[in-house]
Design a protein around this motif. Sequence first.
Motif, PDB file in Angstrom:
ATOM      1  N   PRO A  52       0.560  -1.055   0.089  1.00  0.00           N
ATOM      2  CA  PRO A  52      -0.090  -0.273   0.411  1.00  0.00           C
ATOM      3  C   PRO A  52       1.390   1.018  -0.249  1.00  0.00           C
ATOM      4  O   PRO A  52       0.382   2.256  -0.706  1.00  0.00           O
ATOM      5  CB  PRO A  52      -0.769  -0.186   1.104  1.00  0.00           C
ATOM      6  N   ALA A  53       1.485   0.881   0.538  1.00  0.00           N
ATOM      7  CA  ALA A  53       2.401   2.573   1.004  1.00  0.00           C
ATOM      8  C   ALA A  53       3.416   3.112  -0.365  1.00  0.00           C
ATOM      9  O   ALA A  53       3.201   3.834  -0.760  1.00  0.00           O
ATOM     10  CB  ALA A  53       3.633   2.282   2.440  1.00  0.00           C
ATOM     11  N   GLU A  54       4.392   1.813  -0.902  1.00  0.00           N
ATOM     12  CA  GLU A  54       4.849   1.729  -2.057  1.00  0.00           C
ATOM     13  C   GLU A  54       3.758   2.271  -3.539  1.00  0.00           C
ATOM     14  O   GLU A  54       3.853   3.087  -4.332  1.00  0.00           O
ATOM     15  CB  GLU A  54       5.225   0.552  -2.978  1.00  0.00           C
ATOM     16  N   ALA A  55       2.497   1.563  -3.891  1.00  0.00           N
ATOM     17  CA  ALA A  55       1.588   2.118  -4.438  1.00  0.00           C
ATOM     18  C   ALA A  55       1.141   3.248  -4.376  1.00  0.00           C
ATOM     19  O   ALA A  55       0.501   4.411  -4.996  1.00  0.00           O
ATOM     20  CB  ALA A  55       0.015   1.094  -4.467  1.00  0.00           C
ATOM     21  N   LEU A  56       1.200   3.933  -3.061  1.00  0.00           N
ATOM     22  CA  LEU A  56       0.532   5.484  -2.670  1.00  0.00           C
ATOM     23  C   LEU A  56       2.023   6.536  -3.272  1.00  0.00           C
ATOM     24  O   LEU A  56       1.570   7.306  -4.039  1.00  0.00           O
ATOM     25  CB  LEU A  56       0.450   5.096  -1.130  1.00  0.00           C
ATOM     26  N   ALA A  57       2.515   5.925  -2.743  1.00  0.00           N
ATOM     27  CA  ALA A  57       3.937   6.528  -3.589  1.00  0.00           C
ATOM     28  C   ALA A  57       4.314   7.143  -5.383  1.00  0.00           C
ATOM     29  O   ALA A  57       4.435   8.103  -5.560  1.00  0.00           O
ATOM     30  CB  ALA A  57       5.300   6.447  -2.737  1.00  0.00           C
ATOM     31  N   VAL A  58       3.437   5.579  -5.922  1.00  0.00           N
ATOM     32  CA  VAL A  58       4.364   5.367  -6.952  1.00  0.00           C
ATOM     33  C   VAL A  58       3.054   6.221  -7.687  1.00  0.00           C
ATOM     34  O   VAL A  58       3.180   7.509  -8.782  1.00  0.00           O
ATOM     35  CB  VAL A  58       3.831   4.666  -7.758  1.00  0.00           C
ATOM     36  N   ALA A  59       1.767   6.525  -7.503  1.00  0.00           N
ATOM     37  CA  ALA A  59       0.731   7.106  -7.732  1.00  0.00           C
ATOM     38  C   ALA A  59       0.626   8.838  -7.320  1.00  0.00           C
ATOM     39  O   ALA A  59       0.023   9.467  -8.285  1.00  0.00           O
ATOM     40  CB  ALA A  59      -0.826   6.506  -6.674  1.00  0.00           C
ATOM     41  N   GLN A  60       1.754   9.474  -6.454  1.00  0.00           N
ATOM     42  CA  GLN A  60       1.524  10.137  -6.410  1.00  0.00           C
ATOM     43  C   GLN A  60       2.077  10.930  -6.630  1.00  0.00           C
ATOM     44  O   GLN A  60       2.509  11.761  -6.914  1.00  0.00           O
ATOM     45  CB  GLN A  60       2.161  10.705  -4.243  1.00  0.00           C
ATOM     46  N   ASP A  61       3.338   9.980  -7.074  1.00  0.00           N
ATOM     47  CA  ASP A  61       4.441  10.757  -7.927  1.00  0.00           C
ATOM     48  C   ASP A  61       4.137  10.505  -9.342  1.00  0.00           C
ATOM     49  O   ASP A  61       4.180  11.551 -10.381  1.00  0.00           O
ATOM     50  CB  ASP A  61       5.829   9.578  -8.203  1.00  0.00           C
ATOM     51  N   ALA A  62       3.266  10.176  -9.497  1.00  0.00           N
ATOM     52  CA  ALA A  62       2.743  10.617 -11.009  1.00  0.00           C
ATOM     53  C   ALA A  62       1.592  11.885 -11.454  1.00  0.00           C
ATOM     54  O   ALA A  62       1.151  11.698 -12.440  1.00  0.00           O
ATOM     55  CB  ALA A  62       2.322   9.076 -11.049  1.00  0.00           C
ATOM     56  N   ALA A  63       1.441  11.598 -10.619  1.00  0.00           N
ATOM     57  CA  ALA A  63       0.297  12.896 -10.331  1.00  0.00           C
ATOM     58  C   ALA A  63       0.734  14.465 -11.596  1.00  0.00           C
ATOM     59  O   ALA A  63       1.663  14.720 -11.445  1.00  0.00           O
ATOM     60  CB  ALA A  63       0.179  14.133  -8.811  1.00  0.00           C
ATOM     61  N   ASP A  64      -0.812  14.799 -11.433  1.00  0.00           N
ATOM     62  CA  ASP A  64      -0.060  16.364 -12.574  1.00  0.00           C
ATOM     63  C   ASP A  64       0.207  17.496 -11.777  1.00  0.00           C
ATOM     64  O   ASP A  64      -0.468  18.278 -11.565  1.00  0.00           O
ATOM     65  CB  ASP A  64      -1.487  16.253 -13.390  1.00  0.00           C
ATOM     66  N   ARG A  65       1.981  16.993 -12.467  1.00  0.00           N
ATOM     67  CA  ARG A  65       2.413  18.729 -11.493  1.00  0.00           C
ATOM     68  C   ARG A  65       2.021  19.793 -12.405  1.00  0.00           C
ATOM     69  O   ARG A  65       2.639  20.710 -11.268  1.00  0.00           O
ATOM     70  CB  ARG A  65       3.856  18.428 -12.265  1.00  0.00           C
ATOM     71  N   SER A  66       1.041  19.725 -13.305  1.00  0.00           N
ATOM     72  CA  SER A  66       1.026  21.515 -13.549  1.00  0.00           C
ATOM     73  C   SER A  66      -0.743  21.658 -13.478  1.00  0.00           C
ATOM     74  O   SER A  66      -0.971  22.334 -13.911  1.00  0.00           O
ATOM     75  CB  SER A  66       0.539  21.965 -15.260  1.00  0.00           C
ATOM     76  N   ASP A  67      -1.033  20.796 -12.463  1.00  0.00           N
ATOM     77  CA  ASP A  67      -2.711  20.574 -11.658  1.00  0.00           C
ATOM     78  C   ASP A  67      -2.512  20.825 -10.908  1.00  0.00           C
ATOM     79  O   ASP A  67      -2.123  20.496  -9.791  1.00  0.00           O
ATOM     80  CB  ASP A  67      -3.330  19.244 -12.376  1.00  0.00           C
ATOM     81  N   PRO A  68      -2.534  22.319 -10.027  1.00  0.00           N
ATOM     82  CA  PRO A  68      -2.575  22.871  -8.714  1.00  0.00           C
ATOM     83  C   PRO A  68      -3.215  21.519  -7.764  1.00  0.00           C
ATOM     84  O   PRO A  68      -3.457  21.745  -6.770  1.00  0.00           O
ATOM     85  CB  PRO A  68      -2.936  24.011  -8.578  1.00  0.00           C
ATOM     86  N   ALA A  69      -4.938  21.879  -7.979  1.00  0.00           N
ATOM     87  CA  ALA A  69      -5.424  20.862  -7.346  1.00  0.00           C
ATOM     88  C   ALA A  69      -4.600  18.619  -7.251  1.00  0.00           C
ATOM     89  O   ALA A  69      -5.561  18.808  -6.298  1.00  0.00           O
ATOM     90  CB  ALA A  69      -6.748  20.460  -8.473  1.00  0.00           C
ATOM     91  N   ALA A  70      -4.568  18.984  -8.339  1.00  0.00           N
ATOM     92  CA  ALA A  70      -3.861  17.483  -7.889  1.00  0.00           C
ATOM     93  C   ALA A  70      -2.664  17.081  -7.197  1.00  0.00           C
ATOM     94  O   ALA A  70      -2.821  16.141  -6.610  1.00  0.00           O
ATOM     95  CB  ALA A  70      -3.873  17.056  -9.481  1.00  0.00           C
ATOM     96  N   LEU A  71      -1.783  18.111  -7.504  1.00  0.00           N
ATOM     97  CA  LEU A  71      -0.732  18.664  -6.568  1.00  0.00           C
ATOM     98  C   LEU A  71      -1.385  18.727  -5.203  1.00  0.00           C
ATOM     99  O   LEU A  71      -0.112  17.364  -4.382  1.00  0.00           O
ATOM    100  CB  LEU A  71       0.216  19.304  -7.095  1.00  0.00           C
ATOM    101  N   ALA A  72      -1.773  19.450  -4.349  1.00  0.00           N
ATOM    102  CA  ALA A  72      -2.778  19.188  -3.321  1.00  0.00           C
ATOM    103  C   ALA A  72      -3.248  18.288  -2.836  1.00  0.00           C
ATOM    104  O   ALA A  72      -3.370  17.884  -1.494  1.00  0.00           O
ATOM    105  CB  ALA A  72      -3.472  20.589  -3.193  1.00  0.00           C
ATOM    106  N   THR A  73      -3.968  17.108  -3.525  1.00  0.00           N
ATOM    107  CA  THR A  73      -4.265  15.791  -3.240  1.00  0.00           C
ATOM    108  C   THR A  73      -3.642  14.995  -3.126  1.00  0.00           C
ATOM    109  O   THR A  73      -3.460  14.350  -2.174  1.00  0.00           O
ATOM    110  CB  THR A  73      -5.901  15.796  -4.496  1.00  0.00           C
ATOM    111  N   VAL A  74      -3.217  14.517  -3.686  1.00  0.00           N
ATOM    112  CA  VAL A  74      -1.944  13.505  -3.597  1.00  0.00           C
ATOM    113  C   VAL A  74      -1.069  13.706  -2.482  1.00  0.00           C
ATOM    114  O   VAL A  74      -1.041  12.905  -1.756  1.00  0.00           O
ATOM    115  CB  VAL A  74      -1.184  13.433  -4.850  1.00  0.00           C
ATOM    116  N   GLY A  75      -0.645  15.385  -2.058  1.00  0.00           N
ATOM    117  CA  GLY A  75       0.081  15.278  -1.130  1.00  0.00           C
ATOM    118  C   GLY A  75      -0.319  15.055   0.255  1.00  0.00           C
ATOM    119  O   GLY A  75       0.018  15.221   1.241  1.00  0.00           O
ATOM    120  N   GLY A  76      -2.279  15.398   0.061  1.00  0.00           N
ATOM    121  CA  GLY A  76      -2.771  15.080   1.467  1.00  0.00           C
ATOM    122  C   GLY A  76      -3.067  13.511   1.203  1.00  0.00           C
ATOM    123  O   GLY A  76      -3.115  13.557   2.540  1.00  0.00           O
TER     124      GLY A  76
END
Length: 83
Positions: A52-76
């Motif tokens: 679970p931790a690795e799957a979350l980290a990989v998913a967070q790393d794949a977030a759209d870095r140009s989308d502020p909402a996506a970045l805020a969401t994955v960081g939460g």
Amino acid sequence: HVLAGDEVMGLTSALFALGTRTAVATVIPVPDEATRPLMLAMHNGLRAGRSPAEALAVAQDAADRSDPAALATVGGFVCYGAG
């Protein structure tokens, strides 16, 4: 006795007391639309055999870095327990 901001830890503690080994939760309010791609990517990682931790980290790393909402969401999102 509940302190402001301790809601996630209280729920997580209750789940662990009931035998849950891992919990993935957000520590901030997140929009549904921005959460959907993260959770789809995380569950794909779980199906691929990642922890679970690795799957979350990989998913967070794949977030759209140009989308502020996506970045805020994955960081939460945080993985608690035996991730």
